[in-house]
Design a protein around this motif. Structure first.
Motif, PDB file in Angstrom:
ATOM      1  N   GLU A  12       0.824  -1.255   0.027  1.00 16.22           N
ATOM      2  CA  GLU A  12       0.002  -0.214   0.110  1.00 16.22           C
ATOM      3  C   GLU A  12       0.663   1.135   0.037  1.00 16.22           C
ATOM      4  OE1 GLU A  12      -3.332   0.037  -0.145  1.00 16.22           O
ATOM      5  OE2 GLU A  12      -3.364  -2.144  -0.157  1.00 16.22           O
ATOM      6  N   TYR A  13       0.492   2.251  -0.833  1.00 18.94           N
ATOM      7  CA  TYR A  13       1.246   3.532  -0.976  1.00 18.94           C
ATOM      8  C   TYR A  13       1.248   4.324   0.507  1.00 18.94           C
ATOM      9  CZ  TYR A  13       2.375   7.985  -2.537  1.00 18.94           C
ATOM     10  OH  TYR A  13       3.169   9.391  -2.612  1.00 18.94           O
ATOM     11  N   SER A  14      -0.179   3.954   1.199  1.00 17.56           N
ATOM     12  CA  SER A  14      -0.182   4.669   2.323  1.00 17.56           C
ATOM     13  C   SER A  14       0.984   4.154   3.411  1.00 17.56           C
ATOM     14  CB  SER A  14      -1.535   4.971   2.884  1.00 17.56           C
ATOM     15  OG  SER A  14      -2.020   3.290   3.016  1.00 17.56           O
ATOM     16  N   GLU A  15       1.130   3.046   3.421  1.00 16.14           N
ATOM     17  CA  GLU A  15       2.025   2.210   4.201  1.00 16.14           C
ATOM     18  C   GLU A  15       3.599   2.737   4.064  1.00 16.14           C
ATOM     19  OE1 GLU A  15       1.942  -2.128   5.373  1.00 16.14           O
ATOM     20  OE2 GLU A  15       0.796  -2.058   3.497  1.00 16.14           O
ATOM     21  N   ALA A  16       3.810   2.884   2.691  1.00 16.97           N
ATOM     22  CA  ALA A  16       5.206   3.313   2.411  1.00 16.97           C
ATOM     23  C   ALA A  16       5.400   4.965   2.709  1.00 16.97           C
ATOM     24  CB  ALA A  16       5.171   3.375   0.748  1.00 16.97           C
ATOM     25  N   VAL A  17       4.346   5.800   2.614  1.00 24.72           N
ATOM     26  CA  VAL A  17       4.540   7.156   2.860  1.00 24.72           C
ATOM     27  C   VAL A  17       4.632   7.027   4.650  1.00 24.72           C
ATOM     28  CG1 VAL A  17       3.100   9.332   3.195  1.00 24.72           C
ATOM     29  CG2 VAL A  17       3.186   8.127   1.044  1.00 24.72           C
ATOM     30  N   VAL A  18       4.058   6.358   5.312  1.00 23.94           N
ATOM     31  CA  VAL A  18       3.980   6.298   6.889  1.00 23.94           C
ATOM     32  C   VAL A  18       5.287   5.870   7.183  1.00 23.94           C
ATOM     33  CG1 VAL A  18       3.203   5.225   8.753  1.00 23.94           C
ATOM     34  CG2 VAL A  18       1.708   6.199   7.145  1.00 23.94           C
ATOM     35  N   PHE A  19       6.121   5.041   6.338  1.00 24.37           N
ATOM     36  CA  PHE A  19       7.340   4.208   6.778  1.00 24.37           C
ATOM     37  C   PHE A  19       8.357   5.454   6.432  1.00 24.37           C
ATOM     38  CE2 PHE A  19      11.213   2.319   5.505  1.00 24.37           C
ATOM     39  CZ  PHE A  19      11.358   1.369   6.666  1.00 24.37           C
ATOM     40  N   GLY A  20       8.169   6.253   5.427  1.00 21.51           N
ATOM     41  CA  GLY A  20       9.061   7.269   5.311  1.00 21.51           C
ATOM     42  C   GLY A  20      10.472   6.932   4.910  1.00 21.51           C
ATOM     43  N   ARG A  21      11.165   7.842   5.495  1.00 22.48           N
ATOM     44  CA  ARG A  21      12.832   7.605   5.480  1.00 22.48           C
ATOM     45  C   ARG A  21      13.400   7.436   6.670  1.00 22.48           C
ATOM     46  NH1 ARG A  21      17.862  11.073   4.451  1.00 22.48           N
ATOM     47  NH2 ARG A  21      18.905  10.077   3.029  1.00 22.48           N
ATOM     48  N   GLN A  22      14.207   6.155   7.041  1.00 21.49           N
ATOM     49  CA  GLN A  22      14.630   5.927   8.305  1.00 21.49           C
ATOM     50  C   GLN A  22      16.009   5.601   8.327  1.00 21.49           C
ATOM     51  OE1 GLN A  22      11.899   3.133  10.495  1.00 21.49           O
ATOM     52  NE2 GLN A  22      10.078   3.907   9.301  1.00 21.49           N
ATOM     53  N   LYS A  23      16.811   5.741   9.365  1.00 20.73           N
ATOM     54  CA  LYS A  23      18.080   5.373   9.509  1.00 20.73           C
ATOM     55  C   LYS A  23      17.825   4.048  10.220  1.00 20.73           C
ATOM     56  CE  LYS A  23      22.645   7.194   9.542  1.00 20.73           C
ATOM     57  NZ  LYS A  23      23.573   8.379  10.070  1.00 20.73           N
ATOM     58  N   LEU A  24      18.271   2.995   9.906  1.00 15.00           N
ATOM     59  CA  LEU A  24      17.987   1.843  10.666  1.00 15.00           C
ATOM     60  C   LEU A  24      19.102   0.779  10.691  1.00 15.00           C
ATOM     61  CD1 LEU A  24      14.510   0.792   9.426  1.00 15.00           C
ATOM     62  CD2 LEU A  24      15.050   1.777  11.496  1.00 15.00           C
ATOM     63  N   LYS A  25      19.023  -0.176  11.740  1.00 17.96           N
ATOM     64  CA  LYS A  25      20.298  -0.959  11.735  1.00 17.96           C
ATOM     65  C   LYS A  25      19.778  -2.290  11.095  1.00 17.96           C
ATOM     66  CE  LYS A  25      22.330   0.816  16.303  1.00 17.96           C
ATOM     67  NZ  LYS A  25      23.731   0.773  16.108  1.00 17.96           N
ATOM     68  N   TYR A  26      21.030  -2.933  10.490  1.00 16.55           N
ATOM     69  CA  TYR A  26      20.409  -4.330   9.739  1.00 16.55           C
ATOM     70  C   TYR A  26      21.742  -5.045   9.705  1.00 16.55           C
ATOM     71  CZ  TYR A  26      23.528  -2.700   5.662  1.00 16.55           C
ATOM     72  OH  TYR A  26      24.692  -2.343   4.913  1.00 16.55           O
ATOM     73  N   GLU A  27      21.610  -6.239   9.691  1.00 13.57           N
ATOM     74  CA  GLU A  27      22.521  -7.434   9.376  1.00 13.57           C
ATOM     75  C   GLU A  27      22.288  -8.006   8.201  1.00 13.57           C
ATOM     76  OE1 GLU A  27      22.975  -9.649  13.128  1.00 13.57           O
ATOM     77  OE2 GLU A  27      21.023 -10.206  12.972  1.00 13.57           O
ATOM     78  N   ILE A  28      23.294  -8.534   7.545  1.00 14.05           N
ATOM     79  CA  ILE A  28      23.420  -9.420   6.556  1.00 14.05           C
ATOM     80  C   ILE A  28      23.342 -10.880   7.115  1.00 14.05           C
ATOM     81  CG2 ILE A  28      24.748 -10.192   4.572  1.00 14.05           C
ATOM     82  CD1 ILE A  28      25.733  -7.559   4.084  1.00 14.05           C
ATOM     83  N   ILE A  29      22.332 -11.627   6.618  1.00 13.33           N
ATOM     84  CA  ILE A  29      22.348 -12.931   6.987  1.00 13.33           C
ATOM     85  C   ILE A  29      22.625 -14.099   6.201  1.00 13.33           C
ATOM     86  CG2 ILE A  29      21.170 -12.340   9.192  1.00 13.33           C
ATOM     87  CD1 ILE A  29      18.744 -13.500   7.842  1.00 13.33           C
TER      88      ILE A  29
END
Length: 126
Positions: A109-126
């Motif tokens: 959903e586009y509305s979900e994407a808009v709410v998500f926005g732009r975030q700086k997040l931690k991630y790990e490659i598994i």
């Protein structure tokens, strides 16, 4: 007699060294492949031609879009990453202006994407 003993000792030492090298290489490989936590810039996208290209429901790896798909320009297709206890699989690419630290997560959903926005997040490659 001493010659046999020397040969036996050399034979034993040869296998001991080979065993130590094998253990060392296995240990180094394990250390290098352990998941390292990194930080990335995450955005979200949907399957619309305005956000993608003329085939919005097909990823760059020629798969249909689905939940759990992410885009990144540097990681190989099929690479899995963990973000906020969710697993995403890299199966798409972003515009070439985005670097290796940028990720785009597919959302229905586009509305979900808009709410998500732009975030700086931690991630790990598994």
């Amino acid at each position: 007699m001493n010659k046999k003993r020397t040969l036996r000792t050399l034979f034993f030492l040869k296998f001991a060294v080979i065993g130590l090298l094998a253990f060392s290489l296995r240990y180094e490989f394990r250390v290098e492949t352990e998941a390292l936590e990194q930080t990335g810039i995450f955005t979200a996208y949907t399957a619309t031609a305005a956000e993608t290209d003329s085939t919005p429901t097909i990823t760059a790896s020629n798969q249909k879009v689905r939940d759990g798909i992410a885009a990144n320009n540097c990681l190989p297709f099929g690479t899995k990453i963990r973000v906020n206890d969710r697993i995403f699989e890299i199966q798409d690419r972003m515009n070439r202006r985005y670097g290796c630290e940028n990720f785009d997560i597919y959302m229905w959903e586009y509305s979900e994407a808009v709410v998500f926005g732009r975030q700086k997040l931690k991630y790990e490659i598994i």
